[in-house]
Design an enzyme around this catalytic site. Structure first.
Site, short mmCIF file in Angstrom:
data_model
loop_
_atom_site.label_atom_id
_atom_site.label_comp_id
_atom_site.label_asym_id
_atom_site.label_seq_id
_atom_site.Cartn_x
_atom_site.Cartn_y
_atom_site.Cartn_z
N ARG A 106 -16.45 -38.37 -14.86
CA ARG A 106 -15.87 -39.68 -14.71
C ARG A 106 -16.73 -40.58 -13.83
NH1 ARG A 106 -10.06 -37.31 -12.98
NH2 ARG A 106 -10.21 -35.54 -14.39
N GLY A 107 -17.69 -39.95 -13.13
CA GLY A 107 -18.47 -40.67 -12.13
C GLY A 107 -19.18 -41.93 -12.62
N ASP A 119 -28.49 -35.12 -8.40
CA ASP A 119 -28.47 -34.38 -7.14
C ASP A 119 -29.36 -33.15 -7.30
OD1 ASP A 119 -27.45 -33.67 -4.57
OD2 ASP A 119 -25.87 -32.47 -5.47
N THR A 153 -27.11 -31.08 -14.02
CA THR A 153 -26.30 -31.77 -15.03
C THR A 153 -27.18 -32.60 -15.96
OG1 THR A 153 -24.56 -31.97 -13.38
CG2 THR A 153 -24.32 -33.31 -15.36
N ARG A 184 -12.74 -43.21 -5.91
CA ARG A 184 -13.58 -43.79 -6.96
C ARG A 184 -13.47 -45.31 -6.97
NH1 ARG A 184 -15.29 -39.61 -10.40
NH2 ARG A 184 -13.78 -37.93 -10.73
P1 5GP Z 1 -26.25 -32.32 -10.12
O1 5GP Z 1 -25.97 -31.52 -11.34
O2 5GP Z 1 -27.49 -33.18 -10.22
O3 5GP Z 1 -26.29 -31.44 -8.89
O4 5GP Z 1 -25.06 -33.30 -9.86
C1 5GP Z 1 -24.11 -33.49 -10.79
C2 5GP Z 1 -22.90 -34.23 -10.36
O5 5GP Z 1 -22.49 -33.87 -9.05
C3 5GP Z 1 -23.09 -35.73 -10.30
O6 5GP Z 1 -23.04 -36.34 -11.56
C4 5GP Z 1 -21.89 -36.10 -9.45
O7 5GP Z 1 -20.75 -36.18 -10.26
C5 5GP Z 1 -21.79 -34.92 -8.49
N1 5GP Z 1 -22.39 -35.28 -7.19
C6 5GP Z 1 -23.61 -34.97 -6.72
N2 5GP Z 1 -23.81 -35.50 -5.49
C7 5GP Z 1 -22.68 -36.18 -5.20
C8 5GP Z 1 -22.26 -36.97 -4.08
O8 5GP Z 1 -22.97 -37.20 -3.08
N3 5GP Z 1 -21.00 -37.50 -4.16
C9 5GP Z 1 -20.19 -37.31 -5.22
N4 5GP Z 1 -18.98 -37.87 -5.18
N5 5GP Z 1 -20.54 -36.58 -6.30
C10 5GP Z 1 -21.78 -36.03 -6.28
MG MG Z 2 -21.21 -36.91 -12.43
#
Ligand code: 5GP
Ligand code: MG
Length: 184
Positions: free
Chosen positions: A43-44, A107, A111, A169
């Site tokens: 949903r981000g 991050d 994903t 959000r």
């Molecule tokens: P990744 O797979 O790159 O580690 O991150 C995937 C998901 O983790 C992002 O799309 C997001 O939804 C969540 N995420 C990563 N870092 C943050 C953060 O600092 N805050 C929030 N709310 N979600 C995060």
């Molecule tokens: Mg996300």
């Protein structure tokens, strides 16, 4: 108790400005007037996607379809589970289509990497990625988004679509989640 810091890390005004700049860059370097499919990761992505697509449209960009996937890698914890779970898939065949993946933040990169590979395997053409935020210091897989709003430190942030356990959000700015003592 984890709560959003009252002083924003990135103000709503600054986000607005940057989203406009990103739209200009995306129209110049990616889509021009060629139609493309915007694939948002819910949903981000929802606030960023809504603002970005309207800016692209104002500039004459041709968003042919807005589609969404629901993936989860965080649950209600601040640690990535490192497994991509697809809860709802895109409702469109991307074979031969130009696709712009839109997400809130990259991050660890798991994903975006997994979704990108999946859409390439399905035959998406000219696949690009746009994210509002980038935390390069946390990266575990080699992937960089093609279009990035802001690069930030290793901080857990909320607001402008980003949540902590489905909260915050709706905040118009981006802010850091911080520990505050429980009230008596
Ligand atoms: P990744 O797979 O790159 O580690 O991150 C995937 C998901 O983790 C992002 O799309 C997001 O939804 C969540 N995420 C990563 N870092 C943050 C953060 O600092 N805050 C929030 N709310 N979600 C995060
Ligand atoms: Mg996300």
């Amino acid at each position: 108790m984890l709560v959003p810091r009252t002083t924003p890390l990135i103000t709503g005004e600054r986000i607005c400005e940057r989203v406009r700049e990103l739209a200009v860059q995306i129209v110049d370097e990616y889509c021009g007037e060629e139609p493309f499919i915007a694939a948002g990761l819910l949903r981000g992505c929802y606030v960023f996607m809504a603002d970005l697509m309207r800016e692209i449209s104002r500039l004459g960009g041709h968003v042919r379809e807005l589609e969404f996937m629901v993936c989860s890698s965080y649950g209600s914890s601040t640690e990535s589970s490192r497994t991509l779970e697809i809860q709802r898939d895109l409702n469109i065949d991307v074979r031969g289509e130009r696709v712009l993946i839109v997400d809130d933040i990259v991050d660890t990169g798991h994903t975006l990497y997994a979704v990108k590979q999946m859409l390439l395997n399905r035959g998406a053409d000219d696949l690009n990625t746009a994210v509002l935020l980038d935390k390069p210091s946390r990266r575990e897989v080699a992937i960089d988004a093609d279009f990035v709003g802001f690069t930030i430190e290793n901080l857990f942030v909320v607001g402008y679509g980003l949540d902590y356990a489905q909260r915050y959000r709706e905040l118009p700015h981006i802010t850091v989640l911080e520990e505050r003592p429980e009230p008596d």
